[in-house]
Design a protein around this motif. Structure first.
Motif, mmCIF file in Angstrom:
data_model
loop_
_atom_site.group_PDB
_atom_site.id
_atom_site.type_symbol
_atom_site.label_atom_id
_atom_site.label_comp_id
_atom_site.label_asym_id
_atom_site.label_seq_id
_atom_site.Cartn_x
_atom_site.Cartn_y
_atom_site.Cartn_z
ATOM 1 N N LYS A 1 -12.574 1.120 -1.619
ATOM 2 C CA LYS A 1 -12.138 2.410 -1.080
ATOM 3 C C LYS A 1 -12.674 3.591 -1.887
ATOM 4 O O LYS A 1 -12.400 4.740 -1.558
ATOM 5 C CB LYS A 1 -10.616 2.448 -1.003
ATOM 6 C CG LYS A 1 -10.082 1.423 -0.004
ATOM 7 C CD LYS A 1 -8.603 1.544 0.188
ATOM 8 C CE LYS A 1 -8.133 0.520 1.196
ATOM 9 N NZ LYS A 1 -7.922 1.087 2.510
ATOM 10 N N ARG B 1 -2.807 10.226 -7.317
ATOM 11 C CA ARG B 1 -2.204 9.968 -5.997
ATOM 12 C C ARG B 1 -0.823 9.341 -6.111
ATOM 13 O O ARG B 1 0.070 9.634 -5.309
ATOM 14 C CB ARG B 1 -3.089 9.029 -5.175
ATOM 15 C CG ARG B 1 -4.361 9.641 -4.688
ATOM 16 C CD ARG B 1 -5.116 8.643 -3.839
ATOM 17 N NE ARG B 1 -6.455 9.124 -3.513
ATOM 18 C CZ ARG B 1 -7.315 8.445 -2.779
ATOM 19 N NH1 ARG B 1 -6.991 7.258 -2.296
ATOM 20 N NH2 ARG B 1 -8.502 8.937 -2.527
ATOM 21 N N CYS C 1 0.351 0.807 -2.673
ATOM 22 C CA CYS C 1 0.014 0.473 -1.282
ATOM 23 C C CYS C 1 -0.092 1.733 -0.428
ATOM 24 O O CYS C 1 -0.983 1.841 0.413
ATOM 25 C CB CYS C 1 1.039 -0.487 -0.695
ATOM 26 S SG CYS C 1 0.945 -2.152 -1.363
ATOM 27 N N THR C 2 0.787 2.685 -0.650
ATOM 28 C CA THR C 2 0.743 3.939 0.090
ATOM 29 C C THR C 2 -0.514 4.721 -0.237
ATOM 30 O O THR C 2 -1.221 5.192 0.658
ATOM 31 C CB THR C 2 2.000 4.791 -0.217
ATOM 32 O OG1 THR C 2 3.160 4.049 0.151
ATOM 33 C CG2 THR C 2 1.967 6.101 0.537
ATOM 34 N N ASP D 1 -3.494 2.891 1.131
ATOM 35 C CA ASP D 1 -3.371 2.546 2.541
ATOM 36 C C ASP D 1 -3.716 1.073 2.751
ATOM 37 O O ASP D 1 -4.648 0.726 3.473
ATOM 38 C CB ASP D 1 -4.261 3.445 3.403
ATOM 39 C CG ASP D 1 -3.999 3.267 4.893
ATOM 40 O OD1 ASP D 1 -2.854 2.928 5.250
ATOM 41 O OD2 ASP D 1 -4.943 3.432 5.679
ATOM 42 N N CYS D 2 -2.954 0.212 2.059
ATOM 43 C CA CYS D 2 -3.225 -1.226 2.137
ATOM 44 C C CYS D 2 -1.907 -1.995 2.111
ATOM 45 O O CYS D 2 -0.834 -1.412 1.983
ATOM 46 C CB CYS D 2 -4.124 -1.650 0.976
ATOM 47 S SG CYS D 2 -3.356 -1.508 -0.649
ATOM 48 N N LYS D 3 -2.014 -3.295 2.229
ATOM 49 C CA LYS D 3 -0.853 -4.180 2.166
ATOM 50 C C LYS D 3 -0.729 -4.740 0.757
ATOM 51 O O LYS D 3 -1.700 -4.743 -0.024
ATOM 52 C CB LYS D 3 -1.018 -5.342 3.148
ATOM 53 C CG LYS D 3 -1.065 -4.890 4.590
ATOM 54 C CD LYS D 3 -1.225 -6.072 5.500
ATOM 55 C CE LYS D 3 -1.278 -5.603 6.945
ATOM 56 N NZ LYS D 3 -1.455 -6.739 7.850
#
Length: 65
Positions: free
Chosen positions: A14, A24, A50-51, A54-56
């Motif tokens: 990413k 972040r 995760c936020t 933007d992942c699991k």
């Protein structure tokens, strides 16, 4: 044991540096060191990661026996 090797791979994919991740997530450098050492991390920190990425959860952590 839970390891965070996948976190570094996800960050690279990413294009996110540890500095950007700290900004972040609002986590400090001590937490980043704990992640690198596969030490215990609070679930709220995992949620922030995760936020921010933007992942699991399975994209950043893995359980190995």
């Amino acid at each position: 044991m839970i390891i965070f090797d996948k976190l570094w791979v996800t960050m690279e994919k990413k294009g996110v540096s540890t500095y950007q991740l700290r900004e972040r997530c609002g986590i400090d450098s001590k937490t980043v060191r704990r992640l690198r050492a596969n030490d215990n991390i609070e679930t709220k920190t995992l949620d922030k990661l995760c936020t921010a990425l933007d992942c699991k959860l399975e994209d950043i952590a893995e359980y190995i026996s």
